[in-house]
Enzyme design. Structure first.
Site, PDB file in Angstrom:
ATOM      1  N   ARG A 268      -1.363  -7.980  13.653  1.00  0.00           N
ATOM      2  CA  ARG A 268      -0.061  -7.334  13.501  1.00  0.00           C
ATOM      3  C   ARG A 268      -0.046  -6.007  14.255  1.00  0.00           C
ATOM      4  O   ARG A 268      -1.045  -5.313  14.335  1.00  0.00           O
ATOM      5  CB  ARG A 268       0.267  -7.102  12.020  1.00  0.00           C
TER       6      ARG A 268
ATOM      7  N   ARG B 143       5.036   9.126  -6.237  1.00  0.00           N
ATOM      8  CA  ARG B 143       4.519   9.435  -4.903  1.00  0.00           C
ATOM      9  C   ARG B 143       4.515  10.930  -4.634  1.00  0.00           C
ATOM     10  O   ARG B 143       4.045  11.364  -3.584  1.00  0.00           O
ATOM     11  CB  ARG B 143       5.371   8.753  -3.826  1.00  0.00           C
TER      12      ARG B 143
ATOM     13  N   LYS C 268      -4.056  -1.874  -4.409  1.00  0.00           N
ATOM     14  CA  LYS C 268      -3.468  -1.521  -5.705  1.00  0.00           C
ATOM     15  C   LYS C 268      -2.625  -2.665  -6.275  1.00  0.00           C
ATOM     16  O   LYS C 268      -2.738  -2.990  -7.444  1.00  0.00           O
ATOM     17  CB  LYS C 268      -2.542  -0.300  -5.571  1.00  0.00           C
TER      18      LYS C 268
ATOM     19  N   ARG D  66      -1.168   6.850   8.530  1.00  0.00           N
ATOM     20  CA  ARG D  66      -0.767   6.569   7.145  1.00  0.00           C
ATOM     21  C   ARG D  66      -1.658   7.327   6.170  1.00  0.00           C
ATOM     22  O   ARG D  66      -1.203   7.806   5.140  1.00  0.00           O
ATOM     23  CB  ARG D  66      -0.892   5.073   6.849  1.00  0.00           C
TER      24      ARG D  66
ATOM     25  N   ARG E 298      -8.083  -7.495  10.645  1.00  0.00           N
ATOM     26  CA  ARG E 298      -7.232  -8.439   9.935  1.00  0.00           C
ATOM     27  C   ARG E 298      -6.458  -9.280  10.951  1.00  0.00           C
ATOM     28  O   ARG E 298      -5.963  -8.764  11.947  1.00  0.00           O
ATOM     29  CB  ARG E 298      -6.262  -7.634   9.058  1.00  0.00           C
TER      30      ARG E 298
END
Ligand SMILES: [Zn+2]
Length: 214
Positions: free
Chosen positions: A160, A88, A13, A171, A127
């Protein structure tokens, strides 16, 4: 034109919002960035944010809305804004509507970037980032020249701690539970445009532009 960009965390986003600012000539408004800047400025409002943020507490909506009101009053936002990361919750969406209405404005379109969970996992689990310079790679889509060394500086590439399937699933669950009901709220207003969030940055940008009629 006032636009809300919607999508699960990691959907891209922020990246698309930045691109749209150039296309539309209106600013991106991210409440997270605004709060951090206000807090750093040491203003009275910033001190109030600091009170909550330093204790890891949720910032009350009333404070976020004061910040938004202040930001929307700036000249560069007179023609509209791209909201990224706010609202949100449904009460925040309702409050944003009231704030805009009071200024003769409204949310014109809500673009929902849809990315299936499997795709989110694929993006995040592969990633890698450079320990030295922060460069980000994806083992499949943007591979480094060697799997464990940065192409830019030769630094070590690491995964990470949060970039795991478990964290992505958690999430996503939170997103579905808390944030997705907002789409229902905006759907009732008939302003939601869903687009696929899969593809190159250019492809996704083209879909967003088509969705908002630009
Ligand atoms: Zn590097």
């Amino acid at each position: 034109m006032n636009i809300v960009l919607f999508g699960p965390p990691g959907a891209g986003k922020g990246t698309q919002a930045k691109r749209l600012t150039t296309v539309l000539g209106i600013p991106q408004i991210s409440t997270g960035d605004l709060m951090r800047a206000e807090r750093a400025s040491g203003s009275e409002l910033g001190k109030e944010f600091d009170h909550y943020m330093s204790q890891g507490l949720l910032v009350p909506d009333e404070l976020s809305l004061r910040l938004l009101e202040q930001r929307l009053a700036k000249p560069d936002a007179s023609k509209g804004a791209i909201f990224d990361g706010f609202p949100r919750t449904v009460p925040q969406a309702e409050a944003l509507d009231r704030l805009l209405q009071a200024n003769g404005r409204k949310i014109d379109v809500v673009v929902s970037m849809e990315v299936p969970l499997d795709e989110m996992i694929e993006r995040i689990v592969h990633r890698r980032s450079c320990e030295s310079c922060g460069q980000i790679y994806h083992l499949r889509y943007n591979p480094p020249p060697s799997p464990d060394a940065c192409g830019a500086c030769g630094g070590k590439l690491v995964q990470r701690k949060d970039d795991t399937e478990e964290v992505v699933r958690k999430r996503n669950d939170e997103y579905l539970a808390k944030t997705a009901p907002i789409l229902g709220y905006y759907t009732q207003q008939g302003i939601v445009k869903a687009i696929s969030g899969i593809g190159s940055l250019d492809e996704i940008e083209a879909r967003i532009k088509a969705a908002i009629g630009k």
